[in-house]
Structures are given as C-alpha cells and as structure tokens.
Design a protein around this motif. Sequence first.
Motif, short mmCIF file in Angstrom:
data_model
loop_
_atom_site.label_atom_id
_atom_site.label_comp_id
_atom_site.label_asym_id
_atom_site.label_seq_id
_atom_site.Cartn_x
_atom_site.Cartn_y
_atom_site.Cartn_z
N ASP A 191 0.83 -1.21 0.00
CA ASP A 191 0.00 0.00 0.00
C ASP A 191 0.86 1.25 0.00
O ASP A 191 0.50 2.25 -0.62
CB ASP A 191 -0.94 0.02 1.21
CG ASP A 191 -2.15 -0.88 1.01
OD1 ASP A 191 -2.43 -1.24 -0.16
OD2 ASP A 191 -2.80 -1.22 2.01
N ASP A 228 -2.18 -9.08 -9.64
CA ASP A 228 -3.44 -9.01 -10.39
C ASP A 228 -4.30 -7.87 -9.89
O ASP A 228 -4.83 -7.07 -10.66
CB ASP A 228 -4.22 -10.32 -10.24
CG ASP A 228 -3.50 -11.48 -10.91
OD1 ASP A 228 -2.57 -11.22 -11.71
OD2 ASP A 228 -3.88 -12.63 -10.65
N GLU A 229 -4.43 -7.79 -8.58
CA GLU A 229 -5.31 -6.79 -7.98
C GLU A 229 -4.83 -5.38 -8.29
O GLU A 229 -5.59 -4.52 -8.73
CB GLU A 229 -5.33 -7.03 -6.47
CG GLU A 229 -6.23 -6.11 -5.70
CD GLU A 229 -6.20 -6.45 -4.21
OE1 GLU A 229 -6.27 -5.51 -3.43
OE2 GLU A 229 -6.08 -7.65 -3.86
N TYR A 230 -3.54 -5.13 -8.08
CA TYR A 230 -3.04 -3.78 -8.24
C TYR A 230 -2.83 -3.41 -9.70
O TYR A 230 -2.98 -2.26 -10.07
CB TYR A 230 -1.77 -3.57 -7.42
CG TYR A 230 -2.07 -3.52 -5.95
CD1 TYR A 230 -3.08 -2.68 -5.47
CD2 TYR A 230 -1.39 -4.30 -5.04
CE1 TYR A 230 -3.38 -2.64 -4.12
CE2 TYR A 230 -1.68 -4.26 -3.68
CZ TYR A 230 -2.68 -3.42 -3.24
OH TYR A 230 -2.98 -3.38 -1.90
N GLN A 231 -2.55 -4.40 -10.55
CA GLN A 231 -2.47 -4.08 -11.98
C GLN A 231 -3.82 -3.61 -12.47
O GLN A 231 -3.90 -2.68 -13.26
CB GLN A 231 -2.00 -5.30 -12.78
CG GLN A 231 -0.49 -5.32 -12.92
CD GLN A 231 0.00 -6.51 -13.71
OE1 GLN A 231 -0.53 -7.60 -13.59
NE2 GLN A 231 1.02 -6.29 -14.51
N ALA A 232 -4.88 -4.24 -11.99
CA ALA A 232 -6.22 -3.82 -12.38
C ALA A 232 -6.48 -2.37 -11.96
O ALA A 232 -7.02 -1.57 -12.73
CB ALA A 232 -7.28 -4.75 -11.78
N ILE A 233 -6.06 -2.03 -10.74
CA ILE A 233 -6.21 -0.65 -10.26
C ILE A 233 -5.47 0.31 -11.17
O ILE A 233 -5.99 1.33 -11.59
CB ILE A 233 -5.70 -0.53 -8.80
CG1 ILE A 233 -6.63 -1.28 -7.84
CG2 ILE A 233 -5.57 0.95 -8.41
CD1 ILE A 233 -6.07 -1.43 -6.43
N VAL A 237 -1.81 -12.82 -5.77
CA VAL A 237 -2.92 -11.98 -5.34
C VAL A 237 -2.69 -10.53 -5.73
O VAL A 237 -3.51 -9.90 -6.39
CB VAL A 237 -3.09 -12.06 -3.81
CG1 VAL A 237 -4.22 -11.18 -3.35
CG2 VAL A 237 -3.28 -13.49 -3.37
N LEU A 238 -1.54 -10.02 -5.34
CA LEU A 238 -1.38 -8.58 -5.36
C LEU A 238 -1.14 -8.03 -6.75
O LEU A 238 -1.68 -7.00 -7.10
CB LEU A 238 -0.23 -8.21 -4.43
CG LEU A 238 -0.53 -8.71 -3.01
CD1 LEU A 238 0.70 -8.56 -2.14
CD2 LEU A 238 -1.68 -7.95 -2.41
N LYS A 296 1.86 1.50 -3.76
CA LYS A 296 0.99 1.22 -4.90
C LYS A 296 0.55 2.46 -5.66
O LYS A 296 0.02 2.34 -6.75
CB LYS A 296 -0.21 0.38 -4.49
CG LYS A 296 -1.29 1.15 -3.77
CD LYS A 296 -2.45 0.23 -3.51
CE LYS A 296 -3.57 1.01 -2.86
NZ LYS A 296 -4.55 0.15 -2.24
#
Length: 86
Positions: free
Chosen positions: A18, A76-81, A73-74, A21
Amino acid sequence: NESVLPDGLSDLLFDVIDDYKGNCDFFDDDLDFAEAIINYTISRAVSQEIIEPTSEEYIESLYDELFYKYGEVLMDEYQAICENND
C-alpha cells in the motif's frame, strides 16, 4: 505443500505494498522491485517481532510464501487498479 504465513505477516505485506501502490511504474514486471518489497517486509516483520529469524531456511520459506502471495494476489489486484487509473 500448503504453508501458512504467520499472523500479521500477510497484513504487513499488504501495508508495505500500500505504501508503494500509488506508483504504478512498479508493476512493470520488475522482479527486483518485488524482491525489495519482500525483503523489506521480512525485515520489518523481524523488527516488529512478528517473526523470529530462527534459521535461514525458515526465512527462505517465508520469502517463498510471500513471493507467491505477492505474485498471485497482489499483482493481479493492483495491476487492475493501475489499468483503471490510466
């Protein structure tokens, strides 16, 4: 071979990520960056006494677990953001 991260270690990894990011450049598949994040997470976990650095093998196993969690997990999640922020 399912190993479980110690309580608090997974949360600490999320906290460290975080902190970074906001900088979407870090998702350019930079392995060095991932390694730096994980090494920093482990050193913070030791200093906060979340984990005991009992052996090099133990630290390496945690490193592998964190790396897996980071990758699965991270990223994928943060690339989407980041893609949504473009």
